[in-house]
Design an enzyme around this catalytic site. Structure first.
Site, PDB file in Angstrom:
ATOM      1  N   ARG A  91       0.030  35.739 -30.195  1.00 58.97           N
ATOM      2  CA  ARG A  91       1.018  35.599 -29.130  1.00 58.97           C
ATOM      3  C   ARG A  91       1.917  36.830 -29.060  1.00 58.97           C
ATOM      4  O   ARG A  91       2.326  37.267 -27.996  1.00 58.97           O
ATOM      5  CB  ARG A  91       1.851  34.350 -29.345  1.00 58.97           C
ATOM      6  CG  ARG A  91       1.065  33.058 -29.192  1.00 58.97           C
ATOM      7  CD  ARG A  91       1.925  31.867 -29.492  1.00 58.97           C
ATOM      8  NE  ARG A  91       1.192  30.618 -29.422  1.00 58.97           N
ATOM      9  CZ  ARG A  91       0.569  30.065 -30.467  1.00 58.97           C
ATOM     10  NH1 ARG A  91       0.550  30.661 -31.632  1.00 58.97           N
ATOM     11  NH2 ARG A  91      -0.050  28.909 -30.318  1.00 58.97           N
ATOM     12  N   ASP A 151       3.967  22.625 -30.976  1.00 60.20           N
ATOM     13  CA  ASP A 151       3.521  22.600 -32.371  1.00 60.20           C
ATOM     14  C   ASP A 151       3.950  21.284 -33.024  1.00 60.20           C
ATOM     15  O   ASP A 151       3.226  20.711 -33.849  1.00 60.20           O
ATOM     16  CB  ASP A 151       4.144  23.776 -33.139  1.00 60.20           C
ATOM     17  CG  ASP A 151       4.075  25.044 -32.323  1.00 60.20           C
ATOM     18  OD1 ASP A 151       3.215  25.875 -32.566  1.00 60.20           O
ATOM     19  OD2 ASP A 151       4.896  25.183 -31.382  1.00 60.20           O
ATOM     20  N   ARG A 154       1.744  18.518 -31.922  1.00 58.55           N
ATOM     21  CA  ARG A 154       0.461  18.657 -32.640  1.00 58.55           C
ATOM     22  C   ARG A 154       0.598  18.143 -34.078  1.00 58.55           C
ATOM     23  O   ARG A 154      -0.298  17.487 -34.613  1.00 58.55           O
ATOM     24  CB  ARG A 154       0.036  20.131 -32.681  1.00 58.55           C
ATOM     25  CG  ARG A 154      -0.502  20.637 -31.363  1.00 58.55           C
ATOM     26  CD  ARG A 154      -0.788  22.123 -31.396  1.00 58.55           C
ATOM     27  NE  ARG A 154      -1.418  22.558 -30.150  1.00 58.55           N
ATOM     28  CZ  ARG A 154      -1.321  23.775 -29.650  1.00 58.55           C
ATOM     29  NH1 ARG A 154      -0.620  24.701 -30.277  1.00 58.55           N
ATOM     30  NH2 ARG A 154      -1.917  24.079 -28.520  1.00 58.55           N
ATOM     31  N   HIS A 178       7.081  30.052 -32.398  1.00 57.33           N
ATOM     32  CA  HIS A 178       5.915  29.347 -31.868  1.00 57.33           C
ATOM     33  C   HIS A 178       4.758  30.332 -32.069  1.00 57.33           C
ATOM     34  O   HIS A 178       4.519  31.206 -31.246  1.00 57.33           O
ATOM     35  CB  HIS A 178       6.115  29.026 -30.381  1.00 57.33           C
ATOM     36  CG  HIS A 178       4.839  28.635 -29.692  1.00 57.33           C
ATOM     37  ND1 HIS A 178       4.058  27.580 -30.096  1.00 57.33           N
ATOM     38  CD2 HIS A 178       4.186  29.184 -28.622  1.00 57.33           C
ATOM     39  CE1 HIS A 178       3.001  27.483 -29.307  1.00 57.33           C
ATOM     40  NE2 HIS A 178       3.047  28.455 -28.411  1.00 57.33           N
TER      41      HIS A 178
HETATM   42  P1  NAD Z   1      -2.616  32.016 -16.095  1.00 54.69           P
HETATM   43  O1  NAD Z   1      -3.186  33.398 -16.077  1.00 54.69           O
HETATM   44  O2  NAD Z   1      -3.506  30.862 -15.770  1.00 54.69           O
HETATM   45  O3  NAD Z   1      -1.376  31.945 -15.088  1.00 54.69           O
HETATM   46  C1  NAD Z   1      -0.365  32.884 -15.044  1.00 54.69           C
HETATM   47  C2  NAD Z   1       0.159  32.900 -13.630  1.00 54.69           C
HETATM   48  O4  NAD Z   1       1.284  33.783 -13.590  1.00 54.69           O
HETATM   49  C3  NAD Z   1      -0.862  33.416 -12.621  1.00 54.69           C
HETATM   50  O5  NAD Z   1      -1.030  32.474 -11.558  1.00 54.69           O
HETATM   51  C4  NAD Z   1      -0.258  34.733 -12.123  1.00 54.69           C
HETATM   52  O6  NAD Z   1      -0.556  35.018 -10.762  1.00 54.69           O
HETATM   53  C5  NAD Z   1       1.222  34.451 -12.328  1.00 54.69           C
HETATM   54  N1  NAD Z   1       2.038  35.660 -12.392  1.00 54.69           N
HETATM   55  C6  NAD Z   1       1.800  36.815 -13.062  1.00 54.69           C
HETATM   56  N2  NAD Z   1       2.793  37.705 -12.831  1.00 54.69           N
HETATM   57  C7  NAD Z   1       3.690  37.084 -12.021  1.00 54.69           C
HETATM   58  C8  NAD Z   1       4.918  37.474 -11.438  1.00 54.69           C
HETATM   59  N3  NAD Z   1       5.433  38.678 -11.646  1.00 54.69           N
HETATM   60  N4  NAD Z   1       5.558  36.587 -10.653  1.00 54.69           N
HETATM   61  C9  NAD Z   1       5.054  35.348 -10.412  1.00 54.69           C
HETATM   62  N5  NAD Z   1       3.883  34.931 -10.935  1.00 54.69           N
HETATM   63  C10 NAD Z   1       3.210  35.783 -11.728  1.00 54.69           C
HETATM   64  O7  NAD Z   1      -1.944  31.832 -17.533  1.00 54.69           O
HETATM   65  P2  NAD Z   1      -1.544  30.444 -18.222  1.00 54.69           P
HETATM   66  O8  NAD Z   1      -2.688  29.942 -19.013  1.00 54.69           O
HETATM   67  O9  NAD Z   1      -0.921  29.585 -17.193  1.00 54.69           O
HETATM   68  O10 NAD Z   1      -0.435  30.944 -19.262  1.00 54.69           O
HETATM   69  C11 NAD Z   1       0.847  31.351 -18.803  1.00 54.69           C
HETATM   70  C12 NAD Z   1       1.748  31.697 -19.980  1.00 54.69           C
HETATM   71  O11 NAD Z   1       2.004  30.519 -20.755  1.00 54.69           O
HETATM   72  C13 NAD Z   1       1.115  32.695 -20.953  1.00 54.69           C
HETATM   73  O12 NAD Z   1       2.104  33.594 -21.390  1.00 54.69           O
HETATM   74  C14 NAD Z   1       0.656  31.816 -22.096  1.00 54.69           C
HETATM   75  O13 NAD Z   1       0.529  32.511 -23.322  1.00 54.69           O
HETATM   76  C15 NAD Z   1       1.800  30.817 -22.133  1.00 54.69           C
HETATM   77  N6  NAD Z   1       1.568  29.595 -22.901  1.00 54.69           N
HETATM   78  C16 NAD Z   1       2.631  29.112 -23.585  1.00 54.69           C
HETATM   79  C17 NAD Z   1       2.507  27.999 -24.389  1.00 54.69           C
HETATM   80  C18 NAD Z   1       3.709  27.522 -25.166  1.00 54.69           C
HETATM   81  O14 NAD Z   1       3.614  26.670 -26.074  1.00 54.69           O
HETATM   82  N7  NAD Z   1       4.898  28.012 -24.872  1.00 54.69           N
HETATM   83  C19 NAD Z   1       1.272  27.341 -24.471  1.00 54.69           C
HETATM   84  C20 NAD Z   1       0.200  27.832 -23.734  1.00 54.69           C
HETATM   85  C21 NAD Z   1       0.353  28.976 -22.952  1.00 54.69           C
END
Ligand code: NAD
Length: 314
Positions: A91, A151, A154, A178
């Site tokens: 991450r 987490d 989980r 995380h």
């Molecule tokens: P994804 O690629 O499916 O979606 C990301 C979206 O963000 C896309 O639709 C993209 O067009 C949009 N985007 C990118 N730049 C942008 C901007 N400047 N303005 C507006 N929209 C924008 O990715 P995802 O699987 O949805 O993951 C998103 C984030 O969530 C990642 O950073 C991932 O690591 C994180 N995540 C966090 C957790 C957690 O526990 N916090 C868990 C899983 C994923």
């Protein structure tokens, strides 16, 4: 109490943003849900698809795609935009790209006149919650990272399957980053109020040596899922919906969100996952657990790992 419009904005309508939206709609958490994405067509398509199910949901939710001006009267802006973890990637390796995206989004949200609470889910979440705080100029209590909520669920699920006890009757937290340096707080994990170490010895369910395997499995859960399906999203969708609900309903619920430490746990100037009382004002208070010496050492290492990343670019 602050008047709410029960309006939530989700920025980033990829896997995570849409899972959060779907969870929130199913639970009837808000009245108004606006989806924003740099890919406007995607946001529009997702809003139309989500709207199709509204008549079977918990309440009437106005779902539509929008722009940053919609944030002006929103209660909560949830940010999930950014690139996600690829197989083999940690991450923390996502940081540079996602920090730039975060600063630009928070700037646009603040320009609208937004006066609510940010919930940050993009990874690395503790670092990006810090970036969002700096970019917003708001009090740190109004920036809530999803932290170790995923987490922790989980962890409870893993214990539930081993002990055959409802996960909602098992209490315990994963704290810290995380990510790879997160810490399982075994010293404060209870089953029906009974400390887990007493419970497993008395009931012969698990050996003490099994506990390490459980916390490792929890820590590596995302890698396992990403290897199999390239992304994780339902768990974080449910976890983030839980955080949004606690804020909108002024619940004063205790959740292990990423909160700003100002001396608690002997640390300051960092956001990380710690049990915190969450209500309409964001983070009301951090609960300071009396960690055992091993947990204290591991928590310090986790905070130091986050601090190194923040110092590398701020
Ligand atoms: P994804 O690629 O499916 O979606 C990301 C979206 O963000 C896309 O639709 C993209 O067009 C949009 N985007 C990118 N730049 C942008 C901007 N400047 N303005 C507006 N929209 C924008 O990715 P995802 O699987 O949805 O993951 C998103 C984030 O969530 C990642 O950073 C991932 O690591 C994180 N995540 C966090 C957790 C957690 O526990 N916090 C868990 C899983 C994923």
């Amino acid at each position: 109490m602050r008047k709410t419009n029960r309006k939530v904005i989700v920025i980033g309508t990829g896997f995570v943003g849409t899972s959060i939206a779907y969870s929130m709609i199913n639970q009837g958490i808000m009245n108004d849900l606006v989806l924003i994405d740099v890919n406007k067509e995607k946001a529009e398509g997702e809003a139309l698809d989500l709207l199709d199910g509204i008549s079977w949901g918990q309440g009437n939710v106005n779902v539509h795609s929008g722009s940053y001006s919609d944030c002006k009267d929103a209660d909560i802006v949830v940010i999930t935009a950014g690139i996600n973890q690829q197989p083999g990637q940690t991450r923390l390796e996502l940081v540079d790209t996602n920090a730039k995206i975060m600063r630009s989004i928070v700037g646009d949200v603040m320009s609208s006149g937004f006066d609510g609470i940010f919930v940050i889910a993009s990874n690395p979440v503790d670092v990006l919650t810090y970036v969002a705080w700096k970019a917003s100029g708001l009090d740190a209590s109004r920036i809530v990272g999803t932290g170790t909520t995923l987490d922790t669920t989980r962890f409870r699920k893993e214990l539930s399957s081993k002990l055959e006890v409802d996960p909602r009757s098992i209490h315990g937290y994963i704290i810290g980053e995380h990510g790879d340096s997160e810490v399982a707080v075994w010293s404060h994990t209870t089953v029906g109020g009974k400390p887990i170490l007493e419970y497993i010895v008395k009931n012969n369910h698990l050996e003490i040596s099994d506990l390490k395997n459980i916390s490792n499995k929890v820590k590596n859960a995302a890698y396992e899922i990403i290897n199999k399906k390239n992304a994780t999203y339902y768990g974080i969708g449910m976890s983030t919906a839980r955080v949004v609900k606690a804020i909108l309903n002024n619940e004063n619920s205790i959740l292990p969100v990423s909160s700003y430490l100002e001396g608690q746990y002997g640390e300051e100037g960092i956001f990380t996952g710690v049990p915190s009382i969450v209500n309409q004002s964001g983070i009301r208070e951090i609960i300071e657990l009396n960690l055992d010496p091993y947990e204290t050492k591991k928590f310090k290492e986790s905070v130091n790992a986050l601090r190194d990343v923040i110092n590398s670019f701020s």
